[in-house]
Design a protein around this motif. Structure first.
Motif, PDB file in Angstrom:
ATOM      1  N   VAL A 240      -2.187  -1.871  12.524  1.00  0.00           N
ATOM      2  CA  VAL A 240      -2.815  -2.982  12.886  1.00  0.00           C
ATOM      3  C   VAL A 240      -2.342  -3.786  14.213  1.00  0.00           C
ATOM      4  O   VAL A 240      -2.977  -4.054  14.935  1.00  0.00           O
ATOM      5  CB  VAL A 240      -2.880  -4.046  11.776  1.00  0.00           C
ATOM      6  N   THR A 241      -0.860  -3.910  14.218  1.00  0.00           N
ATOM      7  CA  THR A 241      -0.359  -4.665  15.202  1.00  0.00           C
ATOM      8  C   THR A 241       0.913  -4.018  15.365  1.00  0.00           C
ATOM      9  O   THR A 241       1.384  -3.161  14.430  1.00  0.00           O
ATOM     10  CB  THR A 241       0.111  -6.136  14.963  1.00  0.00           C
ATOM     11  N   SER A 242       1.672  -4.127  16.403  1.00  0.00           N
ATOM     12  CA  SER A 242       3.217  -3.630  16.588  1.00  0.00           C
ATOM     13  C   SER A 242       3.900  -3.810  15.136  1.00  0.00           C
ATOM     14  O   SER A 242       4.033  -5.299  14.901  1.00  0.00           O
ATOM     15  CB  SER A 242       3.883  -4.201  17.743  1.00  0.00           C
ATOM     16  N   HIS A 243       4.584  -3.080  14.643  1.00  0.00           N
ATOM     17  CA  HIS A 243       5.420  -3.268  13.363  1.00  0.00           C
ATOM     18  C   HIS A 243       4.703  -3.372  12.283  1.00  0.00           C
ATOM     19  O   HIS A 243       5.303  -3.720  11.084  1.00  0.00           O
ATOM     20  CB  HIS A 243       6.599  -4.293  13.842  1.00  0.00           C
ATOM     21  N   PHE A 244       3.433  -3.374  11.991  1.00  0.00           N
ATOM     22  CA  PHE A 244       2.638  -3.704  10.867  1.00  0.00           C
ATOM     23  C   PHE A 244       1.485  -2.674  10.483  1.00  0.00           C
ATOM     24  O   PHE A 244       0.821  -2.482  11.702  1.00  0.00           O
ATOM     25  CB  PHE A 244       2.127  -4.933  10.687  1.00  0.00           C
ATOM     26  N   PHE A 245       1.355  -1.806   9.374  1.00  0.00           N
ATOM     27  CA  PHE A 245       0.453  -0.945   9.002  1.00  0.00           C
ATOM     28  C   PHE A 245      -0.324  -1.114   7.609  1.00  0.00           C
ATOM     29  O   PHE A 245       0.552  -1.630   6.814  1.00  0.00           O
ATOM     30  CB  PHE A 245       1.084   0.415   9.296  1.00  0.00           C
ATOM     31  N   ILE A 246      -1.370  -0.457   7.472  1.00  0.00           N
ATOM     32  CA  ILE A 246      -1.998  -0.373   6.307  1.00  0.00           C
ATOM     33  C   ILE A 246      -2.538   1.081   6.170  1.00  0.00           C
ATOM     34  O   ILE A 246      -2.602   1.815   7.260  1.00  0.00           O
ATOM     35  CB  ILE A 246      -2.986  -1.158   6.158  1.00  0.00           C
ATOM     36  N   GLY A 247      -2.695   1.436   5.150  1.00  0.00           N
ATOM     37  CA  GLY A 247      -3.329   3.051   4.832  1.00  0.00           C
ATOM     38  C   GLY A 247      -3.475   3.403   3.464  1.00  0.00           C
ATOM     39  O   GLY A 247      -3.126   2.553   2.662  1.00  0.00           O
ATOM     40  N   ALA A 248      -3.955   4.516   3.125  1.00  0.00           N
ATOM     41  CA  ALA A 248      -4.661   5.346   2.094  1.00  0.00           C
ATOM     42  C   ALA A 248      -4.764   6.674   2.197  1.00  0.00           C
ATOM     43  O   ALA A 248      -4.742   7.154   3.487  1.00  0.00           O
ATOM     44  CB  ALA A 248      -6.044   4.523   1.892  1.00  0.00           C
ATOM     45  N   GLY A 249      -4.607   7.273   1.098  1.00  0.00           N
ATOM     46  CA  GLY A 249      -4.660   8.716   1.362  1.00  0.00           C
ATOM     47  C   GLY A 249      -4.315   9.280  -0.203  1.00  0.00           C
ATOM     48  O   GLY A 249      -4.122   8.665  -1.301  1.00  0.00           O
ATOM     49  N   PRO A 250      -4.485  10.687  -0.109  1.00  0.00           N
ATOM     50  CA  PRO A 250      -4.436  11.280  -1.444  1.00  0.00           C
ATOM     51  C   PRO A 250      -3.120  11.491  -1.987  1.00  0.00           C
ATOM     52  O   PRO A 250      -2.123  11.217  -1.324  1.00  0.00           O
ATOM     53  CB  PRO A 250      -4.911  12.750  -1.153  1.00  0.00           C
ATOM     54  N   ARG A 251      -2.788  11.165  -3.366  1.00  0.00           N
ATOM     55  CA  ARG A 251      -1.783  11.289  -4.210  1.00  0.00           C
ATOM     56  C   ARG A 251      -1.761  12.206  -5.189  1.00  0.00           C
ATOM     57  O   ARG A 251      -2.531  12.258  -5.899  1.00  0.00           O
ATOM     58  CB  ARG A 251      -1.177  10.107  -4.656  1.00  0.00           C
ATOM     59  N   LEU A 252      -0.778  13.119  -5.382  1.00  0.00           N
ATOM     60  CA  LEU A 252      -0.762  14.045  -6.595  1.00  0.00           C
ATOM     61  C   LEU A 252       0.569  13.778  -7.075  1.00  0.00           C
ATOM     62  O   LEU A 252       1.426  13.905  -6.780  1.00  0.00           O
ATOM     63  CB  LEU A 252      -0.865  15.734  -6.074  1.00  0.00           C
ATOM     64  N   ALA A 253       0.653  13.712  -8.512  1.00  0.00           N
ATOM     65  CA  ALA A 253       1.719  13.254  -9.502  1.00  0.00           C
ATOM     66  C   ALA A 253       1.967  14.329 -10.572  1.00  0.00           C
ATOM     67  O   ALA A 253       0.899  14.433 -11.008  1.00  0.00           O
ATOM     68  CB  ALA A 253       1.721  11.951  -9.834  1.00  0.00           C
ATOM     69  N   ILE A 254       2.945  15.126 -10.653  1.00  0.00           N
ATOM     70  CA  ILE A 254       3.155  16.028 -11.782  1.00  0.00           C
ATOM     71  C   ILE A 254       4.235  15.247 -12.831  1.00  0.00           C
ATOM     72  O   ILE A 254       5.403  15.215 -12.257  1.00  0.00           O
ATOM     73  CB  ILE A 254       3.577  17.465 -11.068  1.00  0.00           C
ATOM     74  N   GLY A 255       4.001  15.042 -13.731  1.00  0.00           N
ATOM     75  CA  GLY A 255       4.731  14.166 -14.675  1.00  0.00           C
ATOM     76  C   GLY A 255       5.565  15.686 -15.694  1.00  0.00           C
ATOM     77  O   GLY A 255       5.085  16.297 -16.248  1.00  0.00           O
ATOM     78  N   LEU A 256       6.973  15.628 -15.623  1.00  0.00           N
ATOM     79  CA  LEU A 256       7.629  16.565 -16.405  1.00  0.00           C
ATOM     80  C   LEU A 256       8.444  15.857 -17.403  1.00  0.00           C
ATOM     81  O   LEU A 256       9.048  14.994 -17.314  1.00  0.00           O
ATOM     82  CB  LEU A 256       8.689  17.482 -15.571  1.00  0.00           C
ATOM     83  N   GLY A 257       7.879  16.188 -18.609  1.00  0.00           N
ATOM     84  CA  GLY A 257       8.738  15.572 -19.967  1.00  0.00           C
ATOM     85  C   GLY A 257       8.451  16.547 -21.001  1.00  0.00           C
ATOM     86  O   GLY A 257       8.671  17.944 -21.075  1.00  0.00           O
ATOM     87  N   ASP A 258       7.959  16.188 -22.441  1.00  0.00           N
ATOM     88  CA  ASP A 258       7.739  17.007 -23.326  1.00  0.00           C
ATOM     89  C   ASP A 258       6.425  17.993 -23.023  1.00  0.00           C
ATOM     90  O   ASP A 258       6.397  19.153 -23.284  1.00  0.00           O
ATOM     91  CB  ASP A 258       7.265  16.053 -24.565  1.00  0.00           C
ATOM     92  N   ASP A 259       5.559  17.372 -22.278  1.00  0.00           N
ATOM     93  CA  ASP A 259       4.722  18.081 -21.655  1.00  0.00           C
ATOM     94  C   ASP A 259       4.393  17.827 -20.065  1.00  0.00           C
ATOM     95  O   ASP A 259       4.973  17.092 -19.579  1.00  0.00           O
ATOM     96  CB  ASP A 259       2.935  17.702 -22.374  1.00  0.00           C
ATOM     97  N   VAL A 260       3.762  18.822 -19.562  1.00  0.00           N
ATOM     98  CA  VAL A 260       3.393  18.600 -17.799  1.00  0.00           C
ATOM     99  C   VAL A 260       2.144  17.818 -17.791  1.00  0.00           C
ATOM    100  O   VAL A 260       1.387  18.528 -18.502  1.00  0.00           O
ATOM    101  CB  VAL A 260       3.499  20.121 -17.252  1.00  0.00           C
ATOM    102  N   ASP A 261       2.125  16.819 -17.229  1.00  0.00           N
ATOM    103  CA  ASP A 261       0.911  15.898 -16.983  1.00  0.00           C
ATOM    104  C   ASP A 261       0.669  16.023 -15.437  1.00  0.00           C
ATOM    105  O   ASP A 261       1.482  15.976 -14.541  1.00  0.00           O
ATOM    106  CB  ASP A 261       1.305  14.659 -17.438  1.00  0.00           C
ATOM    107  N   VAL A 262      -0.627  15.969 -14.886  1.00  0.00           N
ATOM    108  CA  VAL A 262      -0.855  16.131 -13.725  1.00  0.00           C
ATOM    109  C   VAL A 262      -1.859  14.955 -13.438  1.00  0.00           C
ATOM    110  O   VAL A 262      -3.063  14.756 -14.047  1.00  0.00           O
ATOM    111  CB  VAL A 262      -1.592  17.350 -13.327  1.00  0.00           C
ATOM    112  N   THR A 263      -1.638  14.133 -12.564  1.00  0.00           N
ATOM    113  CA  THR A 263      -2.803  13.045 -12.137  1.00  0.00           C
ATOM    114  C   THR A 263      -2.690  13.218 -10.494  1.00  0.00           C
ATOM    115  O   THR A 263      -2.124  13.599  -9.731  1.00  0.00           O
ATOM    116  CB  THR A 263      -2.053  11.667 -12.145  1.00  0.00           C
ATOM    117  N   PHE A 264      -4.261  13.058 -10.062  1.00  0.00           N
ATOM    118  CA  PHE A 264      -4.648  13.321  -8.724  1.00  0.00           C
ATOM    119  C   PHE A 264      -5.495  12.032  -8.492  1.00  0.00           C
ATOM    120  O   PHE A 264      -6.331  11.637  -9.324  1.00  0.00           O
ATOM    121  CB  PHE A 264      -5.569  14.383  -8.353  1.00  0.00           C
TER     122      PHE A 264
END
Length: 187
Positions: free
Chosen positions: A153-177
């Protein structure tokens, strides 16, 4: 929603605002985003509302105040503290995490870049990663990839958005997109 659910969401929003308020233009520094030696302060946020076939609706809100350092031009390493608040038909629960990540900034235009990051986070709490069946583990390791497109937006300041993929490792494997947002600054 119950009063404690609103309180938990207010605390989460307050933490996000506090972490990004100091990230706005602070002076100092020079050049464009991604130069060696730059420090970036930002906050990633994402949420989800859903309904499961198990008959229970749920949602979550997640913030991740973070700091990154560019070791070399466009190559960053960073750490974050994460808060996830899960709410639904039952009580509101919270989980806390600490993570590390590595990223690489790619300039696309004068004011636009993409900053893909890969990270690992250790969460402690109940119902940590929002899954379709609402399950969670007492502690979970989450591997994630996030590629926000940034608008400077200006020098030294930004905004943004984008895809995110998370894989949770625990008792089961969980995937969130999903899609996540970010707000931050650098010096």
């Amino acid at each position: 929603m119950k009063a404690n659910q609103w309180q938990a969401m207010a605390v989460a929003a307050g933490l996000m605002v506090a972490s990004t308020a100091s990230a706005q233009e602070t002076g100092g520094g020079s050049g464009s985003f991604g130069n060696a030696g730059q420090i970036v302060v930002s906050s990633d946020a994402f949420g989800n509302l859903g309904y499961t076939t198990e008959g229970a609706g749920y949602g979550y809100f997640h913030i991740a105040p973070s700091a990154d350092y560019f070791l070399k031009e466009n190559l960053s390493v960073g750490a974050n503290v994460q808060l996830r608040v899960l709410f639904g038909e039952g009580d509101t629960v919270a989980a806390f995490g600490i993570g590390g990540r590595v990223g690489y900034n790619i300039a696309l235009a004068e004011k636009i870049s993409v900053w893909p990051k890969a990270g690992v986070t250790l969460f402690v709490g109940d119902d940590i990663i929002a899954t379709q069946d609402g399950t969670g583990a007492a502690s979970t390791v989450i591997l994630d990839g996030y590629a926000p497109f940034l608008y400077h937006v200006t020098s030294h300041f930004f905004i943004g958005a984008g895809p995110r993929l998370a894989i949770g490792l625990g008792d089961d494997v969980d995937v969130t997109f999903g899609v996540a947002t970010t707000l931050g600054g650098y010096f």
